[in-house]
Design an enzyme around this catalytic site. Structure first.
Site, PDB file in Angstrom:
ATOM      1  N   LEU A 164     -16.967  -0.925  -2.792  1.00 17.36           N
ATOM      2  CA  LEU A 164     -17.599  -1.671  -3.706  1.00 17.36           C
ATOM      3  C   LEU A 164     -18.501  -2.669  -2.836  1.00 17.36           C
ATOM      4  CD1 LEU A 164     -15.274  -2.569  -6.579  1.00 17.36           C
ATOM      5  CD2 LEU A 164     -17.293  -1.229  -6.676  1.00 17.36           C
ATOM      6  N   GLY A 165     -17.906  -3.130  -1.693  1.00 15.89           N
ATOM      7  CA  GLY A 165     -18.893  -4.159  -1.053  1.00 15.89           C
ATOM      8  C   GLY A 165     -18.442  -5.689  -1.485  1.00 15.89           C
ATOM      9  N   HIS A 223      -0.744   7.212  14.532  1.00 13.23           N
ATOM     10  CA  HIS A 223      -0.128   6.434  15.720  1.00 13.23           C
ATOM     11  C   HIS A 223       0.680   7.452  16.599  1.00 13.23           C
ATOM     12  CE1 HIS A 223       3.512   5.301  12.944  1.00 13.23           C
ATOM     13  NE2 HIS A 223       4.039   5.716  13.997  1.00 13.23           N
ATOM     14  N   VAL A 263     -15.109  -8.909  -1.579  1.00 15.06           N
ATOM     15  CA  VAL A 263     -14.076  -9.532  -0.713  1.00 15.06           C
ATOM     16  C   VAL A 263     -13.229  -9.933  -2.239  1.00 15.06           C
ATOM     17  CG1 VAL A 263     -12.897 -11.249   0.492  1.00 15.06           C
ATOM     18  CG2 VAL A 263     -15.059 -10.142   1.444  1.00 15.06           C
ATOM     19  N   ILE A 264     -12.099  -9.590  -2.046  1.00 11.33           N
ATOM     20  CA  ILE A 264     -11.276 -10.049  -3.314  1.00 11.33           C
ATOM     21  C   ILE A 264      -9.882 -10.912  -3.256  1.00 11.33           C
ATOM     22  CG2 ILE A 264     -12.227  -8.033  -4.753  1.00 11.33           C
ATOM     23  CD1 ILE A 264      -9.287  -6.784  -4.116  1.00 11.33           C
ATOM     24  N   GLY A 270      10.689   7.562  15.911  1.00 10.24           N
ATOM     25  CA  GLY A 270      10.895   8.745  16.142  1.00 10.24           C
ATOM     26  C   GLY A 270      10.693   9.648  14.949  1.00 10.24           C
ATOM     27  N   ASN A 271      11.047   9.040  13.620  1.00  6.75           N
ATOM     28  CA  ASN A 271      10.879   9.285  12.246  1.00  6.75           C
ATOM     29  C   ASN A 271       9.494   9.558  11.786  1.00  6.75           C
ATOM     30  OD1 ASN A 271      13.993   8.132  11.326  1.00  6.75           O
ATOM     31  ND2 ASN A 271      13.216  10.287  10.527  1.00  6.75           N
ATOM     32  N   SER A 272       8.580   8.772  12.466  1.00  3.44           N
ATOM     33  CA  SER A 272       7.323   8.565  12.435  1.00  3.44           C
ATOM     34  C   SER A 272       6.520   9.851  11.952  1.00  3.44           C
ATOM     35  CB  SER A 272       6.391   7.877  13.419  1.00  3.44           C
ATOM     36  OG  SER A 272       6.472   6.591  13.066  1.00  3.44           O
ATOM     37  N   ASP A 328      -3.506   6.203   8.582  1.00  2.74           N
ATOM     38  CA  ASP A 328      -2.580   6.647   9.422  1.00  2.74           C
ATOM     39  C   ASP A 328      -2.058   7.728   9.446  1.00  2.74           C
ATOM     40  OD1 ASP A 328      -0.836   6.109  11.767  1.00  2.74           O
ATOM     41  OD2 ASP A 328       0.800   5.382  10.830  1.00  2.74           O
TER      42      ASP A 328
END
Length: 478
Positions: A274-275, A116, A277-278, A217-219, A146
């Protein structure tokens, strides 16, 4: 008597001084660490050309924090410097500048930072500790973690030492170096307050949580352990004010280096899939599935044709471990699966209908964002029936509706009356596929199962709403 009092006073003074000296000795001294590591930490600034009318909507020097999830702020500032309009009357372009941090991981100029910080940039400038500036090339970026990998031209550049984040322990001292609000090479310290933390919309990163002061700014800056090794990349904070509030989150270095190596060699990142939804297994769901305690990942949906479907995983299975690694929280599963290579074998232990079962399946490759399987339902259906005990009027799904939803059975709620269904938030259009661990293939089956539900015990129900499946629990008192 006076002598005794004096002796006790002297002893107490010495004891307190000893305690103070001991406490002081236990506090870490970061000076050597900062001196050794700071030269490899860099300031990153970017320039993005934006239309004049867009740039004119921002005030110079004000961080752009719009459009982020509630409570979370990405660490960069966008400045909109004023520029004169082109005398030719064309639409003038202005430079949107963002600010972040990064660190050098190789002597020939590879730099790690956050995605980002550099996303959408037309120009990336890396400023070294000696204040020299180098133009950077974006080698690759991975929005899911990210992480971004940059390259500057250089030789014998200072580099950081890379540590193993998996060895990090909660309570350990850590130190961040970065450029908060543009103040280069600022150092802040704290402790690790949690590991393996999952954040909204961040399924593939087991974040390190710290109380290190992190600000815009730390990103992209490094998080060091006391050995001077980088064990994380500072990425997010939790805030209600836009500033630091004691909750900072870093990407584990084990994850970041895996991503960086793939970006460097392949130009993209592949991760296991895996495919399914958990969802989390809470106390009531654990009771309804016959578990001793809340643990594991409950399979709420299995994608057609995916690795889980091919390997025999079913809706309602509770995954307890993967390759002998326990799944305590549901978020543990995507963290483990995501780091596996497509084509590798996975051994799963699941609870199915109260019994333990072992499965072996082949891990797939996670589809690109936007390519995941989606399902939508709705429409009229067949003959409607009532179940007065649940307080709903249901109808069977048509063949077309079942095909659209990728279902073999299930009933759709046509009307919610006073009763348990209303209390647990069911509404018209919801599709019920399982009730009390039994598959619902017709309205008749639903009525029979509903009438036989036990009293004063947690009962599970699988509901499909707008294509998204989840298990809910409730208790019947009558």
């Amino acid at each position: 008597m006076l002598s005794l009092k004096s002796g006790l006073s002297a002893f107490l003074t010495l004891f307190l001084l000893g305690q103070a000296v001991t406490a002081h000795a236990e506090l870490p001294d970061f000076t050597t660490l900062v001196e050794a590591a700071a030269p490899a930490v860099v300031n990153i600034s970017t320039t993005q050309k934006v239309p004049d009318q867009v740039a004119g909507n921002s005030q110079s020097g004000i961080p752009d924090l719009e459009g982020l999830p509630p409570g979370f702020r990405e660490f960069f500032e966008r400045n909109m410097p004023q520029q004169p309009r082109s005398p030719q009357g064309r639409q003038q372009q202005r430079g949107a500048q963002s600010l972040g941090s990064g660190f050098i991981i190789s002597p020939d100029g590879y730099v790690l930072t956050n995605n980002h910080v550099v996303t959408g940039a037309d120009e990336i400038i890396v400023r070294l500790s000696d204040r020299s500036e180098l133009k950077a090339k974006l080698i690759g970026a991975d929005p899911r973690t990210d992480v971004a990998l940059l390259k500057v031209e250089g030789k014998n550049l200072p580099v950081v030492k890379i540590g193993k984040s998996e060895d990090l322990k909660v309570g350990a001292w850590v130190l961040a170096i970065g450029s908060p609000f543009g103040f280069d090479h600022s150092a802040t310290a704290g402790i690790v307050s949690a590991k393996g933390r999952s954040l909204p919309n961040e399924s593939y990163v087991p974040f390190i949580q710290t109380d290190v002061a992190i600000n815009p700014g730390n990103s992209g800056g490094p998080l060091f352990n006391l050995n001077g090794e980088v064990i994380g990349i500072n990425s997010q904070i939790f805030t209600r004010s836009g500033g630091f509030m004691g909750l900072s989150f870093a990407i584990p270095m084990d994850v970041a280096m895996d991503v960086a190596n793939q970006l460097r060699t392949e130009g993209k990142v592949s991760r296991g899939w895996l495919g399914v939804v958990i969802q989390e297994v809470n106390k009531d769901l654990a009771e309804s599935f016959g578990l001793d305690k809340p643990a594991g990942a409950l399979v709420a949906q299995v994608m057609e044709g995916g690795p889980a479907a091919k390997g025999g995983l079913q809706v309602g299975d509770v995954i307890l471990n993967l390759n002998d690694q326990p799944i305590i929280m549901s978020a543990d599963l995507p963290h483990l699966v995501g780091r596996m290579k497509a084509g590798s074998k996975a051994q799963l232990e699941v609870i199915r209908e109260g019994s333990r079962k072992k499965l072996e399946l082949t891990i797939g490759n996670l589809p690109a964002e936007g390519d995941e399987v989606a399902a939508n339902g709705g429409g009229d259906s067949a003959v409607e029936r009532n179940s007065n005990r649940m307080g709903v009027k249901v109808a069977e799904l048509s063949a077309d509706e079942r095909k659209a939803l990728d279902l073999k059975g299930g009933v759709v709620i046509k009307e919610v009356q006073d009763g348990p269904a209303a209390l647990i938030g069911l509404r018209p259009g919801d599709v019920i596929t399982h009730l009390n661990n039994q598959a619902i293939d017709s309205a008749k089956t639903f009525t029979q199962v509903a009438q036989a539900l036990p009293k004063n015990r947690s009962v599970s129900m699988r509901v499909l709403r707008e294509g998204r499946a989840s298990f809910i629990t409730f208790k019947l008192s009558e």
